[in-house]
Each structure stands twice: as structure tokens, then as C-alpha cells.
Design an enzyme around this catalytic site. Structure first.
Site: not given
Ligand code: PPE
Length: 309
Positions: A66, A160-162, A166
């Protein structure tokens, strides 16, 4: 339940264990202004073999992946992050917990370019029960299709866990809750089914299992991968690179969400339309039972998925 009511008092930050209340950052931190953080959510289960991290290496690997599109250099190795987490759990009064590693651009100067900002890294753990409630695991939840669409993978790296991404999850989830639903299903820019605000989605039809492919603007979920593996090992046919249209939600026999936090959560209604029989379906139940049997180590299969505390 707020953190202050929980029995946790230590956070790992940039290589040190610090008291919970001292894990502070400056208000001009880059990540706060521009959402430039990458993070993970994993679980430590209280298993028959003692507390164990579930698929930890895959979570750490995804954290490093990420960080790549943002040219963020995490100043700690995979092994350091693992040791820190294991030690952190040993120092806390928890049997099972959720684990939140995060790396973000810190404080130096502001401006979209993070050029001089240091990369900060932290890990916290805390008890976190069933994400959508204990009852949801058995009864299933009612969801709505959000009026918000997912970011397109041509706009941001959706794999990508950005942290910044969110805001989309918040908009979709809170819209759903405002209308009385437990959670949302979010469509992608093409109008196909993507995922939940914090979950991947699975559909069951005629005994087979379907889940949107990685090019549908979804996060490459580790629980998604777990469920695909468990389902195939149970003998189900799993189609994991399909496009699902919105209409297929209504005609599905069963739907369920997966995620580290959500685990395996059945969906019983979408937009007030009952899915299948309107309660947890038999395939969902079989997969859910298998999932909990595995994560609680009531079987010795899949031992390679566990890192013991
Ligand atoms: N999609 C999204 C958008 C997502 O955030 C998650 C995890 C998943 C799919 C499932 O991925 P995995 O956990 O690897 O199976 N959501 C995390 C955050 C939840 C939160 O409220 O924060 C999680 O489950 O930890």
C-alpha cells in the site's frame, strides 16, 4: 465502547512502546491534512493453541504494498513490525484483539508534496468484538446500495489500503445507517458491485460462489482470500474474478460480507428486498462455521496462517 473504557495502555510508535496517552502527533501532520497514511486491520484470535495472529504476514505484506504508490518508505522491517506486535499483545491485558498498524507522512512542512515529511509508524491493539454486532453473525444484516460510488481504480490505487480513501466508506456507511440499515453495498464507477465500506462481498447462486474480481475497484481482502480457499477446500466452485451487476444482488440465493473486522457476516436484505429465504443461507453458514473453526484452531489444518503470541 471508547478506548478509555478498554483495558489497553500501550502503543508501539516508531520503534518504542509508549503509554497510550503519550502516543501523540502534531496537528500539522501531513497525513491529517491529505489522508496520506496506509494501514492494516488484522485480528489476534484466542485459539486452542493460545493467542495467535491470523494471516499476519499477508497483512504486513499488504501494508508495504500500500505504501508503494505513495513512495512511502516504512522505516521498519516486516520482522520488526511482527516482533513489535507480538510484544505489544503480551504487554496488554487482552486474549483476542484487533490490530491496527499504520504508517503515515508526519510533521515537517505542509504542501501536497510530502518531500520532507518523515514517515511515522504505529501499532495499536484493542479488543474488538463482532464488527456489525454478535446478532449479525447469526441473523444477517439489512443493507442498502449506496448512492455513492467507489473511487475508480483509474483515480486512485484502490488496492492500497489508504487512510484518505475511507471518506468514501464513511459517506456510504453513514448514509446507510441514516436510513436505518446496518451497512452499505457500494457500486463501482461502471455500476457493477464492488464491495462494502469495509468488507468484500460474496454472492451464492445455485450452490456456486461468486465475488467481484480485483479489477472491480475492490480491496484485495485477506479474508476474501481465506474464504475463497476454505470454500474451494470444502468443494464449492468459486468464481473470483467476475463482474456482478446490481440486479444480481436481488436474485442471489445468498449474500455475505467478509473482512478482518466483519469476519463472515450474512446479508439478509438489500434495499428492503429479501435475499433468498431472508435469513442466513446454508452455504454462508457452512463457510462461516468453517471460518470460525479455523481461526479458533479447532482444526489443525491451515496452521501456516497463524503466528503464535
Ligand atoms: N474492503 C474494504 C474497503 C476494507 O476496508 C476491508 C477491510 C476489506 C475490503 C476486507 O479486507 P480484509 O480485512 O483484508 O479481509 N476493512 C478493515 C477496516 C474496518 C474498519 O472499520 O476500520 C478491516 O476489516 O479491518
Amino acid at each position: 465502547m471508547g478506548f478509555d473504557e478498554m483495558d489497553v495502555d500501550t502503543i508501539w510508535m516508531d520503534g518504542e512502546f509508549v503509554p497510550w496517552e503519550d502516543a501523540q502527533i502534531h496537528v500539522l501532520t501531513h497525513g491529517l491534512h491529505y489522508g496520506t497514511g496506509v494501514f492494516e486491520g488484522a485480528r489476534c484470535y484466542d485459539t486452542e493453541e493460545g493467542p495467535a495472529l491470523f494471516r499476519w504476514d499477508e497483512h504486513v505484506e499488504r501494508l508495504f504494498q500500500s505504501a508503494k504508490p505513495y513512495e512511502m518508505e516504512i522505516a521498519h522491517s516486516h520482522e520488526e513490525l511482527t516482533d513489535a506486535t507480538l510484544e505489544l499483545i503480551r504487554r496488554q491485558n487482552v486474549e483476542s484483539c484487533y490490530i491496527r498498524p499504520i504508517a503515515f507522512y508526519g510533521y515537517d512542512s505542509l504542501g501536497v508534496s510530502p518531500r520532507d515529511c518523515p514517515t511515522r509508524t504505529a501499532i495499536a491493539v484493542w479488543p474488538w468484538g463482532a464488527y456489525l454486532g454478535e446478532e449479525a453473525l447469526e441473523e444477517g444484516i439489512e443493507v442498502m446500495v449506496s448512492s455513492w460510488r467507489k473511487h475508480s481504480s483509474s483515480q486512485v490505487p484502490t488496492n492500497a489500503k489508504t487512510t484518505g480513501l475511507y471518506v468514501n466508506s464513511l459517506l456510504a456507511g453513514e448514509e446507510a445507517r441514516r436510513y436505518g440499515y446496518a451497512e452499505a453495498i457500494v457500486l463501482n464507477k461502471e455500476g457493477n458491485v464492488a464491495e462494502g465500506p469495509g468488507e468484500n462481498l460474496f454472492l451464492v447462486r445455485d450452490g456456486d460462489i461468486y465475488t467481484p474480481g480485483l479489477s472491480e475497484s475492490i480491496l484485495d481482502g485477506i479474508t476474501r482470500d481465506t474464504v475463497i480457499t476454505l470454500a474451494r477446500d470444502l468443494g464449492y466452485d468459486v468464481y473470483d474474478s467476475v463482474s456482478l451487476s446490481r440486479g444480481e444482488l436481488n436474485t442471489a440465493d445468498e449474500l455475505f460480507f467478509t473482512g478482518s473486522a466483519a469476519e463472515v457476516t450474512p446479508i439478509r436484505q438489500v434495499d428492503n428486498v429479501e435475499i433468498g429465504s431472508g435469513s442466513r443461507g446454508p452455504v454462508t453458514e457452512a463457510i462461516q462455521q468453517r471460518f470460525f473453526e479455523v481461526v479458533e484452531r479447532r482444526t489443525d489444518e491451515y496452521d501456516e496462517w497463524f503466528t503464535y503470541v
